[in-house]
Design an enzyme around this catalytic site. Sequence first.
Site, PDB file in Angstrom:
ATOM      1  N   LEU A  36     -21.722 -22.790  -5.932  1.00 39.03           N
ATOM      2  CA  LEU A  36     -22.917 -22.483  -5.143  1.00 39.03           C
ATOM      3  C   LEU A  36     -24.103 -22.119  -6.031  1.00 39.03           C
ATOM      4  CD1 LEU A  36     -21.480 -20.413  -2.136  1.00 39.03           C
ATOM      5  CD2 LEU A  36     -21.654 -22.895  -2.413  1.00 39.03           C
ATOM      6  N   HIS A  40     -27.775 -24.010  -2.158  1.00 32.27           N
ATOM      7  CA  HIS A  40     -26.812 -23.574  -1.133  1.00 32.27           C
ATOM      8  C   HIS A  40     -27.248 -22.234  -0.540  1.00 32.27           C
ATOM      9  CE1 HIS A  40     -23.934 -26.000  -3.753  1.00 32.27           C
ATOM     10  NE2 HIS A  40     -23.843 -26.603  -2.589  1.00 32.27           N
ATOM     11  N   GLN A  64     -13.691 -37.929  -0.801  1.00 32.81           N
ATOM     12  CA  GLN A  64     -15.035 -38.496  -0.981  1.00 32.81           C
ATOM     13  C   GLN A  64     -15.318 -38.881  -2.429  1.00 32.81           C
ATOM     14  OE1 GLN A  64     -16.963 -34.738   0.525  1.00 32.81           O
ATOM     15  NE2 GLN A  64     -18.509 -35.241  -1.006  1.00 32.81           N
ATOM     16  N   LYS A 157     -31.487 -32.972  -0.026  1.00 38.04           N
ATOM     17  CA  LYS A 157     -31.294 -33.703  -1.289  1.00 38.04           C
ATOM     18  C   LYS A 157     -30.336 -34.879  -1.072  1.00 38.04           C
ATOM     19  CE  LYS A 157     -29.052 -32.346  -5.106  1.00 38.04           C
ATOM     20  NZ  LYS A 157     -28.339 -33.569  -5.535  1.00 38.04           N
ATOM     21  N   ASP A 158     -29.303 -34.637  -0.275  1.00 36.84           N
ATOM     22  CA  ASP A 158     -28.358 -35.714   0.047  1.00 36.84           C
ATOM     23  C   ASP A 158     -28.860 -36.404   1.320  1.00 36.84           C
ATOM     24  OD1 ASP A 158     -26.277 -35.227  -2.024  1.00 36.84           O
ATOM     25  OD2 ASP A 158     -26.226 -33.280  -1.049  1.00 36.84           O
ATOM     26  N   GLN A 161     -26.518 -38.815   3.175  1.00 33.57           N
ATOM     27  CA  GLN A 161     -25.455 -38.027   3.824  1.00 33.57           C
ATOM     28  C   GLN A 161     -25.981 -37.396   5.111  1.00 33.57           C
ATOM     29  OE1 GLN A 161     -22.631 -35.321   1.682  1.00 33.57           O
ATOM     30  NE2 GLN A 161     -23.998 -33.717   2.333  1.00 33.57           N
ATOM     31  N   SER A 193     -28.756 -28.844  -8.340  1.00 33.49           N
ATOM     32  CA  SER A 193     -27.507 -29.511  -7.947  1.00 33.49           C
ATOM     33  C   SER A 193     -26.355 -28.900  -8.737  1.00 33.49           C
ATOM     34  CB  SER A 193     -27.633 -31.006  -8.281  1.00 33.49           C
ATOM     35  OG  SER A 193     -26.365 -31.587  -8.456  1.00 33.49           O
TER      36      SER A 193
HETATM   37  O1  PAF Z   1     -22.763 -32.209   0.269  1.00 29.59           O
HETATM   38  C1  PAF Z   1     -21.623 -31.785  -0.026  1.00 29.59           C
HETATM   39  O2  PAF Z   1     -21.459 -30.816  -0.765  1.00 29.59           O
HETATM   40  C2  PAF Z   1     -20.407 -32.495   0.546  1.00 29.59           C
HETATM   41  O3  PAF Z   1     -20.609 -33.862   0.622  1.00 29.59           O
HETATM   42  C3  PAF Z   1     -19.955 -31.918   1.894  1.00 29.59           C
HETATM   43  C4  PAF Z   1     -21.002 -32.132   2.980  1.00 29.59           C
HETATM   44  C5  PAF Z   1     -19.651 -30.435   1.761  1.00 29.59           C
HETATM   45  C6  PAF Z   1     -18.667 -32.607   2.355  1.00 29.59           C
HETATM   46  O4  PAF Z   1     -17.634 -32.430   1.462  1.00 29.59           O
END
Ligand code: PAF
Length: 286
Positions: A36, A40, A64, A157-158, A161, A193
């Site tokens: 973190l 975060h 993933q 940032k993602d 996603q 990051s």
């Molecule tokens: O963004 C992330 O840290 C991951 O892709 C997540 C959303 C926690 C899923 O594992």
Amino acid sequence: MITVIHTINELRTHIKNYRDENKNAQIGLIPTMGALHKGHASLITKSAQTCSLSIVSVFVNPTQFGVNEDFSKYPRTLEKDIEVAKEAGANIIFAPSAEEMYGKGYSKDFITLVCPPYDLVNKLCGKTRTGHFDGVATVVSKLFNIVQPDYAFFGQKDAQQLYIIEKMVKDLNFNIKIIPCPIVREDSGLAISSRNQYLSEKEKEYASSLFKSLSAIEKYYKQGIKNTKALFDTAISMLAKEAQLEYLDFIDYENFEKTDIIKGRTLIAICAIIGSTRLIDNIVLE
Ligand code: PAF
């Protein structure tokens, strides 16, 4: 006070008791893979301001990661994460094992996967990270089912996603409000990051050129240039030569398709490899 929970049963019992005792409970979930940082912490703080109970999941999700990716070296720092989460206002850390999430001796080929639409994953990070978004959508669905939060917080940032999760929530009727949270940056502009830990000081300097490239695009766009080819060339001239570009794409937010001309809300997403670290960043132009 922060409670650390490792099993699904214990978390469900805790949440049920909390909801029974607090009729107006609003539960926020912040899904993370740990390590973190300030980014975060900003999601957790936002949850703590919005919700009565904030749950941070810390799980380095194996499904993933591709076979040649950094799953085994991904930083695992639970003790520090507990401190960061507590400081930012979290009430619970949910840190399950892979077995707890996927079952004993699980195999990626023998679990039910949530697969986002091909048109959303065939671009940007999905082009080189085959199966990545199946793993993300699967684990996020599992976390949503386990926690059943009212809100879930994700960083911008993602961006791909985030788009995929928003679509998934709509398509699969999850009764959860997704809250996108702004990118947190170092003074140099480098987007914060967990993977920045892999960078040397020199590499961090090269890495800050990703944001310089995006900022150049924003500057020229504001001067009236809308042609993405011209904007692309300008941006590339700002990128450190040590950065190996994977993509710099202009995506129309309406349909998540590449665009030649910026017409409306547009995501400009960049990915480059510095040393052996793959970094992403983006801006959104309206
Ligand atoms: O963004 C992330 O840290 C991951 O892709 C997540 C959303 C926690 C899923 O594992």
